[in-house]
Design a protein around this motif. Structure first.
Motif, PDB file in Angstrom:
ATOM      1  N   VAL A  52       0.855  -1.179   0.000  1.00 18.72           N
ATOM      2  CA  VAL A  52       0.000   0.000   0.000  1.00 18.72           C
ATOM      3  C   VAL A  52       0.895   1.234   0.000  1.00 18.72           C
ATOM      4  O   VAL A  52       2.000   1.220   0.563  1.00 18.72           O
ATOM      5  CB  VAL A  52      -0.941   0.036   1.223  1.00 18.72           C
ATOM      6  N   LEU A  53       0.434   2.288  -0.660  1.00 13.14           N
ATOM      7  CA  LEU A  53       1.153   3.553  -0.661  1.00 13.14           C
ATOM      8  C   LEU A  53       0.553   4.436   0.421  1.00 13.14           C
ATOM      9  O   LEU A  53      -0.664   4.646   0.448  1.00 13.14           O
ATOM     10  CB  LEU A  53       1.037   4.229  -2.026  1.00 13.14           C
ATOM     11  N   VAL A  54       1.385   4.939   1.314  1.00 12.28           N
ATOM     12  CA  VAL A  54       0.924   5.716   2.469  1.00 12.28           C
ATOM     13  C   VAL A  54       1.546   7.111   2.424  1.00 12.28           C
ATOM     14  O   VAL A  54       2.766   7.245   2.269  1.00 12.28           O
ATOM     15  CB  VAL A  54       1.318   5.022   3.793  1.00 12.28           C
ATOM     16  N   LYS A  79       4.647   1.459   1.559  1.00 16.20           N
ATOM     17  CA  LYS A  79       5.527   2.377   0.845  1.00 16.20           C
ATOM     18  C   LYS A  79       5.135   3.769   1.322  1.00 16.20           C
ATOM     19  O   LYS A  79       4.072   4.277   0.970  1.00 16.20           O
ATOM     20  CB  LYS A  79       5.353   2.221  -0.663  1.00 16.20           C
ATOM     21  N   ILE A  80       5.980   4.382   2.144  1.00 12.64           N
ATOM     22  CA  ILE A  80       5.619   5.605   2.860  1.00 12.64           C
ATOM     23  C   ILE A  80       6.365   6.798   2.275  1.00 12.64           C
ATOM     24  O   ILE A  80       7.599   6.818   2.240  1.00 12.64           O
ATOM     25  CB  ILE A  80       5.946   5.471   4.356  1.00 12.64           C
ATOM     26  N   ARG A 147      -1.833  -2.120  -3.954  1.00 14.78           N
ATOM     27  CA  ARG A 147      -3.201  -2.607  -3.813  1.00 14.78           C
ATOM     28  C   ARG A 147      -4.144  -1.507  -3.326  1.00 14.78           C
ATOM     29  O   ARG A 147      -5.359  -1.603  -3.511  1.00 14.78           O
ATOM     30  CB  ARG A 147      -3.242  -3.779  -2.827  1.00 14.78           C
ATOM     31  N   ALA A 148      -3.583  -0.469  -2.673  1.00 13.04           N
ATOM     32  CA  ALA A 148      -4.407   0.631  -2.169  1.00 13.04           C
ATOM     33  C   ALA A 148      -3.515   1.827  -1.893  1.00 13.04           C
ATOM     34  O   ALA A 148      -2.294   1.694  -1.729  1.00 13.04           O
ATOM     35  CB  ALA A 148      -5.150   0.230  -0.897  1.00 13.04           C
ATOM     36  N   VAL A 149      -4.129   3.010  -1.855  1.00 10.17           N
ATOM     37  CA  VAL A 149      -3.452   4.211  -1.369  1.00 10.17           C
ATOM     38  C   VAL A 149      -4.126   4.590  -0.056  1.00 10.17           C
ATOM     39  O   VAL A 149      -5.354   4.558   0.061  1.00 10.17           O
ATOM     40  CB  VAL A 149      -3.518   5.372  -2.389  1.00 10.17           C
ATOM     41  N   ILE A 163      -6.990   7.719 -11.610  1.00  9.02           N
ATOM     42  CA  ILE A 163      -6.046   7.560 -12.716  1.00  9.02           C
ATOM     43  C   ILE A 163      -5.459   6.148 -12.704  1.00  9.02           C
ATOM     44  O   ILE A 163      -5.393   5.476 -13.735  1.00  9.02           O
ATOM     45  CB  ILE A 163      -4.902   8.596 -12.614  1.00  9.02           C
ATOM     46  N   THR A 164      -5.029   5.700 -11.532  1.00 14.82           N
ATOM     47  CA  THR A 164      -4.307   4.430 -11.421  1.00 14.82           C
ATOM     48  C   THR A 164      -5.206   3.251 -11.040  1.00 14.82           C
ATOM     49  O   THR A 164      -4.709   2.133 -10.851  1.00 14.82           O
ATOM     50  CB  THR A 164      -3.192   4.545 -10.365  1.00 14.82           C
ATOM     51  N   GLU A 165      -6.519   3.517 -10.900  1.00 14.22           N
ATOM     52  CA  GLU A 165      -7.492   2.467 -10.561  1.00 14.22           C
ATOM     53  C   GLU A 165      -7.131   1.778  -9.245  1.00 14.22           C
ATOM     54  O   GLU A 165      -7.201   0.555  -9.099  1.00 14.22           O
ATOM     55  CB  GLU A 165      -7.579   1.445 -11.705  1.00 14.22           C
ATOM     56  N   THR A 166      -6.751   2.608  -8.275  1.00 15.18           N
ATOM     57  CA  THR A 166      -6.277   2.118  -6.986  1.00 15.18           C
ATOM     58  C   THR A 166      -7.277   2.438  -5.878  1.00 15.18           C
ATOM     59  O   THR A 166      -7.651   3.604  -5.711  1.00 15.18           O
ATOM     60  CB  THR A 166      -4.914   2.758  -6.644  1.00 15.18           C
TER      61      THR A 166
END
Length: 235
Positions: A52-54, A79-80, A147-149, A163-166
């Motif tokens: 996940v992007l944090v 991923k921070i 998988r998520a933001v 945009i990224t379908e996240t």
């Protein structure tokens, strides 16, 4: 870029605006426009990292690292994106850190080929390996592989998620504008609160459903740039 009223634009009556565009319509529970980036192909969702992007939005606000600390015990890699070196903590489990180029300044960096700040992966204290992207901010590549933001529900982050379908897992909103974005995310079923995701035991199935909803939603949303050029008579 927000579904609710932002304090930033409280004095728009005093400014002459020839044309305005609302990306999000809270009353109708609709997203009116999206951005299409030709150089950013979508990663198939089943091929994305279990990550996940944090981050805390463009201003790096909120206690996003501590709020998501429970994920250290799970198999999700965080991923921070941090605000400065003081936030880097190599002792964090299942986490990698990224930082915008500290030397980048939008007022002095006039290079047309460098419109966005470089984003780098921190390999060790004081060492950054910069990612490459020429027509968009490299954070989109990180999101596109996740998988998520997870962020406060800012309007531009919502646009990036589309945009990224996240799937968008949102933290505490800041202001009525972000509360409007939160309502829109819930109504369209393209994300949920971090608390709700946690209550679902961090369900993978739930994220997959949100991703499928975003893909379906995008089919009926026009790309903003052609609409803008048409209004300018330059289509």
């Amino acid at each position: 870029m927000d579904a609710g009223d932002a304090k930033t634009w409280a004095n728009t009556a005093q400014v002459h605006l020839q044309q305005t565009y609302a990306f999000f319509d809270l009353d109708r529970r609709e997203i009116r426009y999206r951005f299409y980036i030709p150089g950013l192909p979508m990663h198939p969702y089943h091929e994305r990292d279990r990550s996940v992007l944090v981050h805390g939005g463009g201003w790096a606000l909120g206690n996003f690292m501590e709020k998501t600390r429970e994920l250290e015990k799970r198999s999700y890699q965080r991923k921070i994106i941090i605000r400065d070196w003081a936030d880097y903590d190599p002792a964090r489990k299942n986490a990698s850190f990224y930082l915008n180029d500290p030397s980048w300044d939008p007022l002095t960096n006039a290079d047309p080929g460098n419109l966005f700040p470089r984003l780098g992966a921190i390999r060790e204290p004081g060492v950054i390996q910069y990612l490459q992207a020429s027509h968009y901010h490299p954070a989109l590549d990180l999101m596109n592989a996740s998988r998520a933001v997870i962020s406060k529900p800012g309007g531009m982050t919502l646009a990036d998620a589309i945009i990224t379908e996240t799937p968008f897992i949102y933290l505490e909103p800041m202001g009525t504008n972000e509360q409007g974005n939160q309502i829109l995310i819930d109504a369209l079923k393209i994300g949920t609160s971090f608390h709700s995701w946690e209550q679902s035991d961090f369900s993978d199935r739930l994220l997959a459903e949100f991703h499928a909803n975003i893909r379906q939603l995008k089919k009926n949303i026009p790309d903003f740039v052609p609409c803008y050029l048409r209004d300018l008579g330059k289509e």
